[in-house]
Scaffold this motif. Structure first.
Motif, short mmCIF file in Angstrom:
data_model
loop_
_atom_site.label_atom_id
_atom_site.label_comp_id
_atom_site.label_asym_id
_atom_site.label_seq_id
_atom_site.Cartn_x
_atom_site.Cartn_y
_atom_site.Cartn_z
N GLY A 403 0.72 -1.27 0.00
CA GLY A 403 0.00 0.00 0.00
C GLY A 403 0.75 1.32 0.00
O GLY A 403 0.96 1.92 -1.04
N GLY A 404 1.16 1.76 1.20
CA GLY A 404 1.67 3.10 1.40
C GLY A 404 2.76 3.56 0.44
O GLY A 404 2.60 4.55 -0.27
N GLN A 405 3.84 2.80 0.37
CA GLN A 405 4.99 3.21 -0.42
C GLN A 405 4.64 3.28 -1.89
O GLN A 405 5.02 4.21 -2.60
N LEU A 406 3.89 2.29 -2.34
CA LEU A 406 3.48 2.23 -3.74
C LEU A 406 2.62 3.44 -4.10
O LEU A 406 2.84 4.11 -5.12
N THR A 407 1.66 3.73 -3.22
CA THR A 407 0.77 4.87 -3.46
C THR A 407 1.57 6.16 -3.58
O THR A 407 1.34 6.96 -4.48
N THR A 408 2.52 6.36 -2.65
CA THR A 408 3.30 7.59 -2.67
C THR A 408 4.05 7.75 -3.99
O THR A 408 4.08 8.82 -4.59
N ARG A 409 4.66 6.66 -4.47
CA ARG A 409 5.43 6.73 -5.72
C ARG A 409 4.53 7.08 -6.90
O ARG A 409 4.85 7.94 -7.71
N VAL A 410 3.40 6.36 -6.98
CA VAL A 410 2.50 6.61 -8.11
C VAL A 410 1.93 8.03 -8.04
O VAL A 410 1.91 8.75 -9.04
N GLU A 411 1.51 8.43 -6.85
CA GLU A 411 0.96 9.78 -6.68
C GLU A 411 1.95 10.85 -7.12
O GLU A 411 1.60 11.78 -7.83
N ALA A 412 3.20 10.67 -6.67
CA ALA A 412 4.22 11.66 -7.02
C ALA A 412 4.41 11.73 -8.53
O ALA A 412 4.58 12.81 -9.10
N PHE A 413 4.37 10.58 -9.18
CA PHE A 413 4.53 10.53 -10.64
C PHE A 413 3.36 11.26 -11.32
O PHE A 413 3.56 12.11 -12.20
N ILE A 414 2.15 10.95 -10.87
CA ILE A 414 0.96 11.58 -11.46
C ILE A 414 1.03 13.09 -11.24
O ILE A 414 0.74 13.88 -12.15
N GLU A 415 1.43 13.49 -10.02
CA GLU A 415 1.54 14.93 -9.74
C GLU A 415 2.56 15.60 -10.65
O GLU A 415 2.34 16.71 -11.15
N SER A 416 3.68 14.90 -10.90
CA SER A 416 4.70 15.50 -11.76
C SER A 416 4.16 15.67 -13.18
O SER A 416 4.48 16.64 -13.86
N LEU A 417 3.33 14.71 -13.61
CA LEU A 417 2.74 14.83 -14.94
C LEU A 417 1.76 16.01 -15.01
O LEU A 417 1.67 16.72 -16.00
N LYS A 418 1.05 16.19 -13.90
CA LYS A 418 0.10 17.32 -13.84
C LYS A 418 0.85 18.63 -13.95
O LYS A 418 0.43 19.55 -14.65
N THR A 419 1.96 18.73 -13.21
CA THR A 419 2.76 19.96 -13.24
C THR A 419 3.23 20.25 -14.66
O THR A 419 3.14 21.37 -15.14
N ARG A 420 3.71 19.20 -15.35
CA ARG A 420 4.15 19.38 -16.74
C ARG A 420 3.01 19.92 -17.59
O ARG A 420 3.20 20.79 -18.43
N LYS A 421 1.81 19.32 -17.37
CA LYS A 421 0.66 19.75 -18.17
C LYS A 421 0.34 21.22 -17.93
O LYS A 421 0.05 21.97 -18.86
N ARG A 422 0.41 21.61 -16.66
CA ARG A 422 0.10 23.01 -16.31
C ARG A 422 1.09 23.94 -16.98
O ARG A 422 0.70 24.97 -17.54
N ILE A 423 2.38 23.57 -16.90
CA ILE A 423 3.42 24.42 -17.49
C ILE A 423 3.21 24.55 -19.00
O ILE A 423 3.28 25.63 -19.57
N LYS A 424 2.92 23.41 -19.64
CA LYS A 424 2.69 23.39 -21.10
C LYS A 424 1.60 24.37 -21.50
O LYS A 424 1.67 25.05 -22.51
N LYS A 425 0.55 24.38 -20.67
CA LYS A 425 -0.61 25.22 -20.95
C LYS A 425 -0.20 26.69 -20.96
O LYS A 425 -0.60 27.48 -21.76
#
Lengths: 425, 267
Positions: A403-425
């Motif tokens: 659970g915990g560790q896996l969730t943190t890694r995936v969440e961080a990855f998804i968040e980083s993708l979101k940040t990229r998307k925001r910057i692109k915009k």
């Protein structure tokens, strides 16, 4: 102490069924309850999984059930001989625990749990015989172990190289042998008409999958990746006609939802291509974490979904042997399994999926102990880096406690993708 | 008449047993550990002696056990709860037959103890890292479901669907998992049943580490929860024996140890 309640002790079989039911219902409920805008026609699939894995309901009584390991055994031939294919790859942690007694500790959980399932012999639909293509070492050796439990396991020769003419010939012969063997065992003769019909039926089933995927290419998405895994996993064991009906209903509802602007993604949800070890019910650990973290799986490159459905059998001569050859070609040449060497085709497919489905990133899961996926991650990661595609590599297994560790890694990855998307915009 | 006292000071409650020279259980009492467990232990003992009309002078030997055993300075001796539990279980299960395996679930830990034919502890395993699979876990669940911990057993037998497992091993995260299940309209009965099985699975893993031998005894407060007992029996595939007062086995064992020590000192 005197007992106030009547309670009998479960038999080992009842206990195992309860364990599996508890695992199954958890995932079914998560998909039913935890995501926004649930699709009504998915209820068919939820109920199917509940019937089979919680209530041990048999779907194919009276038919010869042919178990298959991996995706290289053509279902078309099995249907044409009036038998039912059942894919044996298993996703239950309870079976993994049983299988650990028979397979090396370092082997992959999918193989362990498949072996565990046979060790317990506890099936809703027990296969009468098993065809095992000689894909990875672990699957091949698992066949021998399964045989020792008293099952009939037939190895189907499968080459590790797919680019050469030798391997093409080799697998064509192999498929002909398989057709002859199954024909003997069913007592039915393979004829042009039935084979043509079953190619058409499987082709139609594939076309439905492709139509569903069309919706996933759009900007707003009507069906989640996890629901899609439910649909494709159901193909492993469902009655083909019921599966087709259910997919037709699903398509109708997808259209309707699009008209009503009912989507599963948020405004900035990163679009993910999933690849690597297959999500097989109920082990949806990684896909669920991805979608719970606001990612949307728009496509995948796995043998439990896209790889299974991607290419169709292309026939140019409608004689039995020609059809068999065409099938052999499809099941060998189009396959992007990591057991192949060399395997540039898989990398090409992943990049292609990222582009076609406008994905923002790739999640690559490898089951701990799955050497081929572990080995291939390096070349895939390098290729993605070259293309500028963000990728997250995760190693996991079937245990429920990651659970915990896996969730943190995936969440961080998804968040980083979101940040990229925001910057692109 | 000489009397012997066993005091088990646990994280959640204090258990006191008084026995006579022939090791017969004369009486027992439990109370919450609270913030002043030493004072509470003393008060509980005084109260019990009064109820049994025993003069404190007749208590010749006191043995303390449990997490707080070293803090009870009046004790003549203190022993670990593993030893005390084993002695107490063997003595209180005479009617049941030979005890080979003990499952003990306490307030903040759970144990599996393996005994040889002479009743000596040969192996034990403890899960004391966190509240997973302990009495505290059940407390948290009951609190969240707004019921008394003693009502959980009844709910277990009313479950109709597949037990809804809670996979979080952490009591804190399990709480949020339960909120999630409640939010999705799952029945309290199915949740409770699932919680019992989740605990049972963890306990049985512990038992398997020391080896499952016939003659299984289950004690500690949670043994009063018949739903949990049912789940453990199903997970083991075997019946377990529950004593009449499962909470006081360890203090009873401590008291018995007191008799033996006293007689040894005399000779």
């Amino acid at each position: 102490m005197t007992s106030k309640f009547k309670h009998d002790i479960e038999s080992p079989l009842q206990k195992q069924n309860r364990h599996k039911a508890m695992e199954a219902i958890r995932i079914i409920n998560t998909l039913k309850d935890d995501f926004k805008n649930p699709i009504e026609s998915m209820n068919y699939f939820y109920k199917l999984f509940e019937d089979v894995f919680c209530n041990q309901k048999s779907l194919h009584d009276g038919k010869l059930k042919v178990g298959t390991m991996c995706i290289q055994i053509p279902s078309e031939i099995i249907y044409a001989l009036d038998a039912v294919p059942i894919r044996l790859c298993n996703g239950f942690y309870s079976d993994d625990e049983i299988g650990s007694d028979y397979m090396p500790q370092k082997s992959c959980p999918l193989v362990r749990s498949t072996v565990g399932h046979f060790a317990s012999g506890n099936f809703s639909d027990k296969p009468h015989l098993i065809y095992s293509p000689t894909t990875c070492d672990q699957k091949t050796k698992a066949g021998v172990t399964i045989e020792s439990f008293g099952y009939e396991v037939v190895d189907v020769d499968f080459p590790r190289v797919k680019d050469s003419e030798i391997s093409r010939e080799y697998f064509r012969r192999s498929i002909r042998e398989f057709a002859i063997d199954l024909s003997k065992k069913t007592g039915n003769k393979l004829n042009k008409k039935s084979l043509k019909q079953s190619i058409a039926k499987i082709g139609y089933a594939q076309s439905l999958y492709h139509k569903l995927c069309e919706y996933r290419k759009k900007k707003n998405i009507v069906i989640s990746g996890n629901d899609m895994f439910f649909v494709t996993n159901a193909f492993f064991f469902d009655k083909i006609d019921s599966w087709i009906d259910a997919c037709e209903n699903l398509l109708k509802e997808c259209k309707q939802r699009e008209d009503e602007n009912l989507f599963v993604n948020g405004k900035i949800s990163p679009r993910i291509v999933y690849t690597g070890s297959p999500p097989i019910f109920p082990n949806y650990k990684v896909p669920i974490v991805i979608e719970e973290s606001d990612g949307i799986i728009v496509a995948d490159e796995t043998c439990s979904s896209n790889r299974m459905f991607n290419d169709r059998v292309a026939v140019d001569e409608w004689f039995v042997n020609d059809m068999l050859d065409s099938m052999a070609d499809k099941y060998l040449k189009a396959c992007t399994c990591p057991i192949f060497t060399k395997n540039d085709d898989r990398i090409r497919r992943i990049i292609d999926l990222v582009k076609t489905y406008s994905a923002d990133g790739v999640v690559y899961q490898s089951f701990a102990g799955c050497t081929v996926y572990e080995a291939e991650q390096r070349s895939v990661l390098e290729a993605m880096e070259k293309e500028g595609i963000p990728i997250l590599y995760i190693e996991s297994d079937y245990s429920p406690s990651q659970g915990g560790q896996l969730t943190t890694r995936v969440e961080a990855f998804i968040e980083s993708l979101k940040t990229r998307k925001r910057i692109k915009k | 008449m000489k009397y012997f006292v066993g005091i088990d000071i646990g994280s959640t409650s204090i258990k006191i047993s008084i026995i006579d020279e022939k090791k017969n259980l004369i009486g027992s009492k439990t109370s919450a550990s609270g913030s002043m467990f030493y004072k509470y232990a003393q008060e509980t003992l005084d109260l019990l002696l009064k109820e049994l009309e025993i003069s404190p002078k007749d208590v010749v030997y006191t043995v303390s056990t449990g997490y707080g055993r070293k803090l009870y300075k009046e004790a003549d001796e203190n022993i670990s709860e593993i030893t005390a539990n084993a002695i107490g279980a063997r003595a209180s299960a005479k009617e049941f037959g030979e005890i080979k395996t003990i499952i003990n679930i306490g307030g903040q830990d759970s144990k599996a103890i393996s005994l040889d034919n002479d009743g000596n502890v040969t192996n034990f395993a403890m899960n004391d890292r966190c509240a997973a699979g302990t009495g505290k876990f059940l407390d948290v669940v009951a609190l969240k479901l707004e019921m008394g911990v003693d009502e959980l057993g009844e709910k277990h037998f009313k479950a109709k669907g597949t037990p809804l497992g809670v996979s979080s091993t952490c009591a804190v995260f399990a709480e949020s998992e339960i909120i999630g299940l409640l939010g999705n309209n799952h029945s309290v009965e199915d949740i409770v049943c699932g919680v019992h099985y989740s605990i049972a699975k963890r306990i049985v893993k512990l038992v398997k580490r020391v080896g499952v031998k016939e003659g299984i005894y289950f004690d500690g407060g949670p043994a009063l929860n018949e739903g949990l007992v049912n789940a453990i029996e199903n997970e083991l595939g075997k019946r377990v024996f529950i004593p009449k007062f499962p909470q006081v086995t360890t203090s009873y064992g401590a008291a018995i140890m007191g008799v033996d020590s006293f007689l040894y000192d005399q000779n």
